[in-house]
Design a protein around this motif. Structure first.
Motif, PDB file in Angstrom:
ATOM      1  N   LEU A 141      -2.985  10.773   8.720  1.00  0.00           N
ATOM      2  CA  LEU A 141      -3.792  11.896   8.587  1.00  0.00           C
ATOM      3  C   LEU A 141      -3.259  12.952   7.858  1.00  0.00           C
ATOM      4  O   LEU A 141      -4.005  13.401   7.007  1.00  0.00           O
ATOM      5  N   ALA A 142      -1.787  13.167   7.813  1.00  0.00           N
ATOM      6  CA  ALA A 142      -1.562  13.879   6.509  1.00  0.00           C
ATOM      7  C   ALA A 142      -1.676  13.504   5.249  1.00  0.00           C
ATOM      8  O   ALA A 142      -2.093  14.113   4.458  1.00  0.00           O
ATOM      9  N   ALA A 143      -1.498  12.278   5.008  1.00  0.00           N
ATOM     10  CA  ALA A 143      -1.967  11.738   3.576  1.00  0.00           C
ATOM     11  C   ALA A 143      -3.288  11.742   3.302  1.00  0.00           C
ATOM     12  O   ALA A 143      -3.448  12.046   2.121  1.00  0.00           O
ATOM     13  N   LEU A 144      -4.120  11.438   4.320  1.00  0.00           N
ATOM     14  CA  LEU A 144      -5.633  11.928   4.335  1.00  0.00           C
ATOM     15  C   LEU A 144      -5.912  13.379   3.719  1.00  0.00           C
ATOM     16  O   LEU A 144      -6.883  13.365   2.880  1.00  0.00           O
ATOM     17  N   TRP A 145      -5.220  14.281   4.213  1.00  0.00           N
ATOM     18  CA  TRP A 145      -5.329  15.755   3.862  1.00  0.00           C
ATOM     19  C   TRP A 145      -4.970  15.933   2.503  1.00  0.00           C
ATOM     20  O   TRP A 145      -5.593  16.554   1.766  1.00  0.00           O
ATOM     21  N   GLY A 146      -3.726  15.262   2.035  1.00  0.00           N
ATOM     22  CA  GLY A 146      -3.243  15.232   0.674  1.00  0.00           C
ATOM     23  C   GLY A 146      -4.322  14.851  -0.222  1.00  0.00           C
ATOM     24  O   GLY A 146      -4.603  15.118  -1.351  1.00  0.00           O
ATOM     25  N   ALA A 147      -4.860  13.554   0.143  1.00  0.00           N
ATOM     26  CA  ALA A 147      -5.929  12.891  -0.943  1.00  0.00           C
ATOM     27  C   ALA A 147      -7.185  13.920  -0.839  1.00  0.00           C
ATOM     28  O   ALA A 147      -7.626  13.798  -2.074  1.00  0.00           O
TER      29      ALA A 147
END
Length: 188
Positions: free
Chosen positions: A162-168
């Motif tokens: 989820l955190a990486a999705l927000w970064g993306a």
């Protein structure tokens, strides 16, 4: 022209329905484990098709056309299935993580339309290094979310996804704006 790179690209497109099938049942951890392996293979072929096309001097118009489509089909399918199955849900903000997926999907459609428009004007918009980082982070995020379904007892895997999705999603906004800014110079 069916070169090895183009066959790899087509295999990515044809693998998406199987990937969606494996991810359809959220409680089926074995399905998510198999989906993660398949997702990894698809991601690897994404790298290999471009590498082989350049190394063999086999870059083709078909490959240039199909490669970004294959990427978008896979990303869209994974985001939609994960959303439908509740995997873009997390602590504190609940379903708000769906917004990150929506940002990614909207940008992909908008940039595709912009590229098509600019191609009609014979204006090329090269992929930037930041856009490649965005794609890499996006693929890692979706992979982590799929892996989180395979090992639900390790909640940190899902939260990392989820955190990486927000970064993306943030990189998606930045790169989308960069492409739009270039495109606006060519509009009346």
């Amino acid at each position: 022209m069916l070169t090895l790179p183009n066959i790899l690209t087509l295999s990515r497109i044809f693998a998406v329905p199987l990937l969606a099938f494996l991810l359809w049942w959220p409680g089926w951890t074995a399905g998510y484990a198999m989906g993660f392996v398949l997702y990894g293979i698809i991601a690897l072929t994404d790298y290999l098709d471009g590498y082989l096309a350049r190394a063999q001097g086999a870059v083709s118009k078909l490959g240039i056309f199909l490669d970004p489509i294959a990427d978008k089909i896979m990303v869209a399918a994974v985001i939609l299935v994960l959303t439908a199955q509740g995997f873009l849900r997390g602590p504190v903000v609940g379903d708000f993580h769906v917004i990150a997926g929506l940002i990614i999907l909207v940008r992909e459609i908008a940039v595709s339309g912009l590229r098509e428009f600019l191609a009609g004007l014979q204006v090329s918009v090269p992929v930037t290094r930041l856009a490649k980082w965005k794609t890499t982070l996006q693929l890692l995020a979706l992979g982590a979310l799929i892996a989180g379904g395979a090992v639900p007892e390790y909640q940190w895997v899902h939260l990392t996804g989820l955190a990486a999705l927000w970064g993306a999603a943030i990189l998606t906004l930045v790169t989308g704006w960069d492409y739009l800014r270039v495109g606006l110079k060519h509009m009346d």
